[in-house]
Design a protein around this motif. Structure first.
Motif, PDB file in Angstrom:
ATOM      1  N   VAL A  22       0.928  -1.530  -0.214  1.00  0.00           N
ATOM      2  CA  VAL A  22      -0.098  -0.237   0.154  1.00  0.00           C
ATOM      3  C   VAL A  22       0.623   1.670   0.018  1.00  0.00           C
ATOM      4  N   ARG A  23       0.593   2.366  -1.056  1.00  0.00           N
ATOM      5  CA  ARG A  23       1.149   3.427  -0.816  1.00  0.00           C
ATOM      6  C   ARG A  23       0.424   4.809  -0.328  1.00  0.00           C
ATOM      7  N   VAL A  24      -1.138   4.102   0.234  1.00  0.00           N
ATOM      8  CA  VAL A  24      -2.127   5.486   0.631  1.00  0.00           C
ATOM      9  C   VAL A  24      -1.698   6.247   2.140  1.00  0.00           C
ATOM     10  N   PRO A  25      -1.022   6.745   2.316  1.00  0.00           N
ATOM     11  CA  PRO A  25       0.289   8.020   3.737  1.00  0.00           C
ATOM     12  C   PRO A  25      -1.390   7.454   4.608  1.00  0.00           C
ATOM     13  N   VAL A  26      -2.356   7.384   4.579  1.00  0.00           N
ATOM     14  CA  VAL A  26      -3.571   7.458   5.834  1.00  0.00           C
ATOM     15  C   VAL A  26      -3.495   6.035   6.322  1.00  0.00           C
ATOM     16  N   VAL A  27      -3.145   4.944   4.591  1.00  0.00           N
ATOM     17  CA  VAL A  27      -3.798   3.875   5.817  1.00  0.00           C
ATOM     18  C   VAL A  27      -2.591   3.346   6.109  1.00  0.00           C
ATOM     19  N   LEU A  28      -1.695   3.720   5.729  1.00  0.00           N
ATOM     20  CA  LEU A  28       0.084   2.822   6.675  1.00  0.00           C
ATOM     21  C   LEU A  28       0.157   3.502   7.270  1.00  0.00           C
ATOM     22  N   VAL A  29      -0.545   4.652   7.927  1.00  0.00           N
ATOM     23  CA  VAL A  29       0.235   5.357   9.250  1.00  0.00           C
ATOM     24  C   VAL A  29      -1.358   4.222  10.408  1.00  0.00           C
ATOM     25  N   LEU A  30      -2.618   4.229   9.725  1.00  0.00           N
ATOM     26  CA  LEU A  30      -3.494   4.045  10.286  1.00  0.00           C
ATOM     27  C   LEU A  30      -2.832   2.557  10.731  1.00  0.00           C
ATOM     28  N   VAL A  31      -2.168   1.434   9.860  1.00  0.00           N
ATOM     29  CA  VAL A  31      -1.949  -0.171   9.635  1.00  0.00           C
ATOM     30  C   VAL A  31      -0.761  -0.067  10.443  1.00  0.00           C
ATOM     31  N   GLN A  32      -0.412   0.747  10.757  1.00  0.00           N
ATOM     32  CA  GLN A  32       1.223   0.957  12.230  1.00  0.00           C
ATOM     33  C   GLN A  32       0.444   1.653  13.151  1.00  0.00           C
ATOM     34  N   GLY A  33      -0.741   1.411  13.236  1.00  0.00           N
ATOM     35  CA  GLY A  33      -1.095   1.388  14.562  1.00  0.00           C
ATOM     36  C   GLY A  33      -1.317  -0.121  15.193  1.00  0.00           C
ATOM     37  N   LEU A  34      -1.343  -0.820  14.022  1.00  0.00           N
ATOM     38  CA  LEU A  34      -1.448  -2.555  14.996  1.00  0.00           C
ATOM     39  C   LEU A  34       0.084  -3.258  15.132  1.00  0.00           C
ATOM     40  N   HIS A  35       1.111  -1.974  15.108  1.00  0.00           N
ATOM     41  CA  HIS A  35       2.119  -2.297  15.878  1.00  0.00           C
ATOM     42  C   HIS A  35       1.910  -2.378  17.705  1.00  0.00           C
ATOM     43  N   ALA A  36       1.322  -0.936  17.588  1.00  0.00           N
ATOM     44  CA  ALA A  36       0.917  -0.928  19.196  1.00  0.00           C
ATOM     45  C   ALA A  36       0.941  -2.319  20.243  1.00  0.00           C
ATOM     46  N   PHE A  37      -0.598  -2.453  19.149  1.00  0.00           N
ATOM     47  CA  PHE A  37      -1.096  -3.774  19.980  1.00  0.00           C
ATOM     48  C   PHE A  37      -0.685  -5.142  19.599  1.00  0.00           C
ATOM     49  N   THR A  38       0.237  -5.572  18.294  1.00  0.00           N
ATOM     50  CA  THR A  38       0.844  -6.537  18.495  1.00  0.00           C
ATOM     51  C   THR A  38       2.429  -6.737  19.457  1.00  0.00           C
TER      52      THR A  38
END
Length: 124
Positions: free
Chosen positions: A22-38
């Motif tokens: 994915v190259r959409v900045p908003v999606v990348l920022v949101l998916v990085q939220g998974l890092h906090a969870f994982t």
């Protein structure tokens, strides 16, 4: 604990795949939220597993060795490998794809071996 580890590995695999494609900045920022969870769930689950497996009088030593292996050896190996993949492929996308593939290993291990190795099912 095995179910939580499988959940973490699955979510991390999805995160790496999204970052790879994915190259959409908003999606990348949101998916990085998974890092906090994982990260949080993995760390808590790993320490819970240690508490269940390591005798009480060795628990601090077990946690110290685990932390040293994870942050010392694991980070060293991960950073060297990531850098080599970045250089080899001329960018990060394929390196993230490799990370997703590597992350399938703990997912499969947690699903296949997790129940057998669960310290709560087989107390020492």
């Amino acid at each position: 604990l095995p179910t939580l580890l499988a959940l973490v590995a699955g979510a991390s695999t999805v995160r790496w795949l999204v970052i790879a494609f994915v190259r959409v900045p908003v999606v990348l920022v949101l998916v990085q939220g998974l890092h906090a969870f994982t990260f949080g769930l993995f760390w808590g689950t790993a320490l819970a597993w240690l508490v269940a497996c390591v005798p009480g009088h060795l628990r601090a030593t077990g946690q110290t060795l685990y932390t040293a292996a994870t942050y010392g050896g694991g980070n060293l190996l991960g950073m060297l490998t990531t850098g080599a993949l970045y250089d080899r492929f001329g960018g990060a996308s394929r390196a993230f794809l490799v990370a997703a593939g590597v992350n399938v290993v703990p997912l499969v291990l947690a699903l296949v071996l997790g129940r057998r190795l669960d310290p709560e099912r087989h107390p020492h």
